[in-house]
Design an enzyme around this catalytic site. Structure first.
Site, PDB file in Angstrom:
ATOM      1  N   CYS A  48      65.702  49.031  59.384  1.00 11.25           N
ATOM      2  CA  CYS A  48      66.624  49.617  58.406  1.00 11.25           C
ATOM      3  C   CYS A  48      67.069  51.019  58.809  1.00 11.25           C
ATOM      4  CB  CYS A  48      65.998  49.623  57.019  1.00 11.25           C
ATOM      5  SG  CYS A  48      64.506  50.624  56.887  1.00 11.25           S
ATOM      6  N   ARG A  69      75.900  47.692  55.460  1.00  7.94           N
ATOM      7  CA  ARG A  69      75.540  48.286  54.174  1.00  7.94           C
ATOM      8  C   ARG A  69      76.806  48.564  53.367  1.00  7.94           C
ATOM      9  NH1 ARG A  69      70.834  51.220  53.840  1.00  7.94           N
ATOM     10  NH2 ARG A  69      71.338  51.202  51.620  1.00  7.94           N
ATOM     11  N   GLN A 106      69.415  47.466  51.028  1.00  5.13           N
ATOM     12  CA  GLN A 106      69.214  47.303  52.468  1.00  5.13           C
ATOM     13  C   GLN A 106      68.934  45.838  52.812  1.00  5.13           C
ATOM     14  OE1 GLN A 106      68.993  49.835  55.167  1.00  5.13           O
ATOM     15  NE2 GLN A 106      69.236  47.908  56.285  1.00  5.13           N
ATOM     16  N   ARG A 166      68.410  56.725  43.856  1.00  2.00           N
ATOM     17  CA  ARG A 166      67.271  56.633  44.787  1.00  2.00           C
ATOM     18  C   ARG A 166      66.178  57.540  44.252  1.00  2.00           C
ATOM     19  NH1 ARG A 166      67.193  57.025  51.322  1.00  2.00           N
ATOM     20  NH2 ARG A 166      67.932  54.907  50.975  1.00  2.00           N
ATOM     21  N   ASP A 224      59.636  48.757  60.136  1.00  2.00           N
ATOM     22  CA  ASP A 224      60.058  49.979  59.426  1.00  2.00           C
ATOM     23  C   ASP A 224      59.035  51.064  59.770  1.00  2.00           C
ATOM     24  OD1 ASP A 224      61.297  51.751  57.671  1.00  2.00           O
ATOM     25  OD2 ASP A 224      60.608  50.761  55.846  1.00  2.00           O
ATOM     26  N   HIS A 236      63.763  48.114  48.150  1.00  2.00           N
ATOM     27  CA  HIS A 236      65.006  48.624  48.754  1.00  2.00           C
ATOM     28  C   HIS A 236      66.001  47.448  48.818  1.00  2.00           C
ATOM     29  CE1 HIS A 236      67.732  51.143  50.744  1.00  2.00           C
ATOM     30  NE2 HIS A 236      67.134  51.359  51.887  1.00  2.00           N
TER      31      HIS A 236
HETATM   32  N1   CP Z   1      68.149  52.563  55.663  1.00  2.19           N
HETATM   33  C1   CP Z   1      68.379  53.527  54.764  1.00  2.19           C
HETATM   34  O1   CP Z   1      68.326  53.318  53.552  1.00  2.19           O
HETATM   35  O2   CP Z   1      68.682  54.739  55.312  1.00  2.19           O
HETATM   36  P1   CP Z   1      68.872  56.125  54.556  1.00  2.19           P
HETATM   37  O3   CP Z   1      67.508  56.586  54.118  1.00  2.19           O
HETATM   38  O4   CP Z   1      69.484  57.017  55.596  1.00  2.19           O
HETATM   39  O5   CP Z   1      69.766  55.917  53.380  1.00  2.19           O
HETATM   40  N1  NVA Z   2      60.389  52.528  53.901  1.00  2.00           N
HETATM   41  C1  NVA Z   2      61.298  53.624  54.177  1.00  2.00           C
HETATM   42  C2  NVA Z   2      62.700  53.142  54.174  1.00  2.00           C
HETATM   43  C3  NVA Z   2      63.732  54.201  54.461  1.00  2.00           C
HETATM   44  C4  NVA Z   2      65.142  53.681  54.394  1.00  2.00           C
HETATM   45  C5  NVA Z   2      61.092  54.709  53.134  1.00  2.00           C
HETATM   46  O1  NVA Z   2      60.923  54.374  51.953  1.00  2.00           O
HETATM   47  O2  NVA Z   2      61.078  55.889  53.484  1.00  2.00           O
END
Ligand code: CP
Ligand code: NVA
Length: 300
Positions: free
Chosen positions: A258, A286, A130, A100, A218, A127
């Site tokens: 998400c 997930r 997700q 990530r 989101d 993402h």
């Molecule tokens: N939805 C999601 O990816 O959550 P986290 O940021 O907690 O991993």
């Molecule tokens: N769009 C959000 C998703 C978090 C899971 C971010 O990137 O922070």
């Protein structure tokens, strides 16, 4: 060499997505395959995470493997060791790298130099884990998504971009409502449309939600955009998912997020906690879908 990465949903074919979904169903119903026995998976997180980090860590352990969580601060990455070096070193010890990060080019750089599969656990652009799990959740509930309508309300962010990729492979119609200046990635939209995907982009949330089977949203400020939060609050003030907006959607429509969610901003508490909300099912799936992705990539 010869390995596959999962950086975007479009790295998979239609058939491969269904293979992964069948495997995920197996994991959900009968428990995981132990295909990671004797194998190690690095989970490199350069941003915060609850769901992704824990579902991968638990998933690797359930499949008999050894998960190793690495953060920049606890490694040489924060001290400037280049990703091209980190990638080759990690490939010598581990069988898969889950990452990530911020810029999408960072995960591409990791994948370019690693000799093992790299899985995108979120970048500023995409993402895929997700959204793949979300499509599994929707398909489990409604059957094939072909010809159905899904709505996206709010920021044209990493989630929205991955939904566009998913629409091009699962053949559902995607209707997005985003404020001016916060549209999804133009290149991703153009590529999806060129491939025949039915993507509509409007300003009015009610128009996007009309007749949809699922209404998605989101946060208004994603990780890395904290300084823009005040500006974004103003730009997105008409984009809250409310009960009235949900009433525009199909009678049996579901609300999706998400998570983490900001109650009273992108969604009301009422919608988030309503019977139409499937957020906990999304989060739980997930685990099964990511397990299936790892099994798929590591058995190539
Ligand atoms: N939805 C999601 O990816 O959550 P986290 O940021 O907690 O991993
Ligand atoms: N769009 C959000 C998703 C978090 C899971 C971010 O990137 O922070």
């Amino acid at each position: 060499m010869g390995h596959r990465d999962f950086l975007a949903i479009t790295d998979l074919s239609r058939e491969e997505i269904q293979t992964i979904f069948s495997r995920a169903r197996l994991h959900q119903e009968s428990g995981p395959e132990t295909v990671l026995a004797g194998r190690s998976v690095v989970l490199l997180f350069e941003k915060a995470s609850t769901r992704t980090r824990i579902s991968f860590e638990v998933g690797v352990a359930r499949m008999g493997g050894h998960p190793i969580v690495l953060t920049p601060a606890g490694s040489q990455i924060a001290r400037g060791e280049p990703l091209q070096d980190t990638a080759r070193v990690l490939s010598g010890y581990c069988d898969c790298i889950v990452m990530r990060t911020y810029g999408h080019e960072r995960i591409q750089e990791m994948a370019r130099w690693a000799d093992v599969p790299v899985i995108n656990a979120l970048t500023d652009l995409l993402h895929p884990c997700q959204v793949l799990a979300d499509c599994f959740t929707l398909q489990s509930r409604f059957g094939s998504l072909e010809g159905k309508r899904v709505a996206w309300i709010g920021d044209g962010n990493n989630m929205a971009n991955s939904w566009i990729n998913a629409a091009s492979l699962l053949d559902f119609e995607l209707a997005l409502a985003c404020p001016a200046g916060y549209e999804p990635d133009a290149g991703i939209m153009d590529a999806a449309r060129a491939g025949g995907a039915k993507i509509t982009l409007v300003r009015d949330p009610a128009e996007a939600a009309q007749g949809a089977l699922a209404v998605n949203t989101d946060v208004w400020a994603s990780m890395g955009q904290e300084e823009e939060a005040t500006l974004r609050m103003k730009a997105f003030r008409d984009y809250t998912v409310t009960e009235a907006l949900m009433d525009r959607a199909a009678g049996d429509a579901v609300f999706m997020h998400c998570l983490p969610a900001h109650r009273g901003e992108e969604v009301t508490e009422e919608v988030l906690e309503s019977a139409r909300s499937i957020i906990w099912e999304q989060a739980k799936n997930r685990l099964y879908v990511q397990e299936a992705v790892m099994a798929f990539l590591l058995q190539q």
